[in-house]
Design an enzyme around this catalytic site. Structure first.
Site, PDB file in Angstrom:
ATOM      1  N   GLU A 168       0.821  -1.216   0.000  1.00 56.66           N
ATOM      2  CA  GLU A 168       0.000   0.000   0.000  1.00 56.66           C
ATOM      3  C   GLU A 168       0.855   1.267   0.000  1.00 56.66           C
ATOM      4  OE1 GLU A 168      -2.900  -0.078   3.130  1.00 56.66           O
ATOM      5  OE2 GLU A 168      -3.950  -1.784   2.265  1.00 56.66           O
ATOM      6  N   GLU A 368      -5.151  -8.734   0.879  1.00 54.23           N
ATOM      7  CA  GLU A 368      -5.745  -8.359   2.164  1.00 54.23           C
ATOM      8  C   GLU A 368      -7.214  -8.059   1.939  1.00 54.23           C
ATOM      9  OE1 GLU A 368      -4.110  -5.077   4.486  1.00 54.23           O
ATOM     10  OE2 GLU A 368      -2.071  -5.697   3.977  1.00 54.23           O
TER      11      GLU A 368
HETATM   12  C1  BG6 Z   1      -4.095  -2.194   5.496  1.00 56.28           C
HETATM   13  C2  BG6 Z   1      -2.671  -2.375   5.945  1.00 56.28           C
HETATM   14  O1  BG6 Z   1      -4.240  -0.851   5.188  1.00 56.28           O
HETATM   15  O2  BG6 Z   1      -5.127  -2.415   6.357  1.00 56.28           O
HETATM   16  C3  BG6 Z   1      -2.516  -3.009   7.310  1.00 56.28           C
HETATM   17  O3  BG6 Z   1      -1.887  -3.023   5.005  1.00 56.28           O
HETATM   18  C4  BG6 Z   1      -3.631  -2.579   8.228  1.00 56.28           C
HETATM   19  O4  BG6 Z   1      -1.250  -2.706   7.796  1.00 56.28           O
HETATM   20  C5  BG6 Z   1      -4.949  -3.045   7.614  1.00 56.28           C
HETATM   21  O5  BG6 Z   1      -3.477  -3.015   9.527  1.00 56.28           O
HETATM   22  C6  BG6 Z   1      -6.193  -2.763   8.441  1.00 56.28           C
HETATM   23  O6  BG6 Z   1      -6.327  -1.407   8.709  1.00 56.28           O
HETATM   24  P1  BG6 Z   1      -6.249  -0.825  10.175  1.00 56.28           P
HETATM   25  O7  BG6 Z   1      -5.949   0.617  10.013  1.00 56.28           O
HETATM   26  O8  BG6 Z   1      -7.587  -1.057  10.777  1.00 56.28           O
HETATM   27  O9  BG6 Z   1      -5.175  -1.569  10.873  1.00 56.28           O
END
Ligand code: BG6
Length: 465
Positions: A168, A368
């Protein structure tokens, strides 16, 4: 009627995480500080419940059992990241042999358990000494990153066959240089553009090194992008234009150069109009053109809905992407209230169709996707968190992914965020994402209902409904 959702053979079932979010041992065994260690020292109050990156989920010590747990729920792959400041404490100097030993142990254990390591080199965690010379604003840092990448290819490339340069990359630009949610908390559009550009250069230099290093010959290299489809409020030309510009800033700024090897002309023109083009060097265009990726990881959590601006921006305020569009709250949207993100499962399909039609159907996977929920102990029954909401969330996204594959999308896997609850940057442990819960006092891991569910899905290579 029962519908079968069967996925292609050798589909990648697993999860993703990152070094800073699970390793802990932030100041142990020679690791240098990174920007998260620094920011927490300076402003602990910016982190939920003032939990910092020091301990996180202690994967550093518990990796063996964790990898066994992965195996137990039939993961065939898992993405982790290497901590740049653990491997090379000052970013550009000596390699830390204790870090080499740690990552060797982790990779060996994964391979022994039949869980293929997908390894990312940069997940938001700039070594502090690199930030002190300007971070991505300084082209020297892009060069140091390429050297670090080469060291990783040489040291671990005999076992790692799926590499990713950045996770990202737009997020540190947004967080660190526009919207104040990552260190160094700068608000400055022009500097943000330079940071984005140098990040892209660091990526291309790393890909170039990968192609050169012999160990990499039988592996693949890619990048992980958070693709947030930009949906316009309506088909009015002004709304369409707003969504096109949002797409240029947040998706195509990295997607086009990574996959097609060049920036969209429309983005160049727009930045040119505002005198916001980055400093470039001769040869950069060829560097980008010659070093496109083999594989694309797609992180998808939420769509971006936009509409034409209702009021002109104040020309005295700092320039922002939002000078060109307003955010749009679609009536009736489905929300994850804990994270404040819309849930729109069909986004997966739209992304995959876009990759098929406009990006040469590059091999890709969902790297993800996930649902962070607060106070999950509420759902505890007989010692197990009944996270049916997470099962539904995954299932509905998988259905759309399946549909895309049926229509020819080149999607090869699905990784959840995340394997176990982990530290979420400023949100620390507020929202829990894992198949396994983590007790922060004891570090004990306990499977949630979704862990049992995914074990069967991975075993069957799909599910029926
Ligand atoms: C993504 C990232 O943006 O989302 C992770 O690659 C992150 O590092 C995940 O933890 C979930 O978002 P957040 O901000 O709730 O942790």
């Amino acid at each position: 009627m029962v519908t079968e959702y069967t996925f292609p053979e050798y589909f990648w079932w697993g999860a993703a995480t990152s070094a800073t979010q699970i390793e802990g041992a932030a100041d142990k065994d020679g690791k240098g500080k990174n920007i998260w260690d620094k920011w927490f020292e300076e402003q602990p109050e910016r982190f939920f419940d003032q939990v910092g990156p020091g301990q996180t989920s202690d994967f550093y010590h518990l990796y063996k059992e964790d990898i066994e747990r992965m195996k137990d729920i039939n993961f065939n792959s898992f993405r982790l990241s290497i901590s740049w400041s653990r491997l090379i404490p000052d970013g550009d100097g000596e390699v830390n042999s204790e870090a080499v030993e740690f990552y060797n142990n982790v990779l060996d254990e994964m391979i022994a358990q039949g869980v293929e390591p997908f390894v990312c080199l940069y997940h938001f965690d700039m070594p502090l000494s690199m930030q002190e010379i300007g971070g991505w604003e300084n082209r020297k840092v892009a060069e140091a990153f390429a050297r670090y990448a080469e060291i990783c290819f040489e040291t671990f490339g005999d076992r790692v066959k799926k590499w990713f340069t950045h996770n990202e990359p737009i997020v540190p630009v947004e967080g660190g240089y526009l919207y104040n949610f990552h260190y160094p908390n700068v608000v400055h559009f022009q500097r943000a553009v330079q940071v984005a550009y140098h990040t892209m250069i660091s990526h291309a230099l790393a890909v170039k090194n990968f192609r050169r290093v012999a160990n990499g010959a039988d592996g693949e290299i890619g990048i992980i992008l958070n693709l947030t489809p930009s949906y316009p409020r309506s088909n009015h030309p002004a709304d369409l234009k707003a969504s096109r510009i949002a797409d240029l800033f947040f998706n195509r700024s990295f997607l086009d150069p990574s996959v097609l090897g060049e920036y969209p002309q429309e983005l160049i023109d727009l930045l040119g109009e505002y005198e916001a083009l980055p400093q470039v060097e001769s040869g950069d265009a060829d560097l980008l053109k010659e070093n496109t990726v083999d594989l694309l990881g797609v992180n998808y959590y939420q769509p971006r809905r936009v509409k034409a601006k209702e009021n002109l921006p104040n020309p005295n305020s700092p320039m922002m992407p939002e000078w060109f569009f307003d955010h749009y709250e679609m009536p009736g949207r489905k929300m994850n209230p804990y994270r404040g993100w819309e849930i729109y499962e069909k986004g997966v399909y739209d992304i995959m169709m876009n990759l098929k039609e406009n990006y040469g159907n590059i091999p890709s996977f969902i790297s993800e996707n996930g649902m962070g929920v607060q106070n999950e102990e509420r759902f505890l029954e007989n010692g197990e968190i009944q996270d049916d909401y997470r099962i539904d969330f995954i299932k509905e996204h998988l259905k759309w992914l399946h549909q895309a594959i049926e229509e020819g999308a080149n999607a090869k896997g699905y990784h959840l965020w995340s394997f176990m609850d982990n530290w979420s940057w400023m949100n620390a442990y507020k929202n829990r994402y894992g198949y396994f819960s983590v007790n922060l006092e004891t570090m004990e891991r306990t499977p949630k209902k979704s862990a049992h569910w995914i074990r069967e899905v991975a075993k069957q290579n799909g599910f029926s409904e």
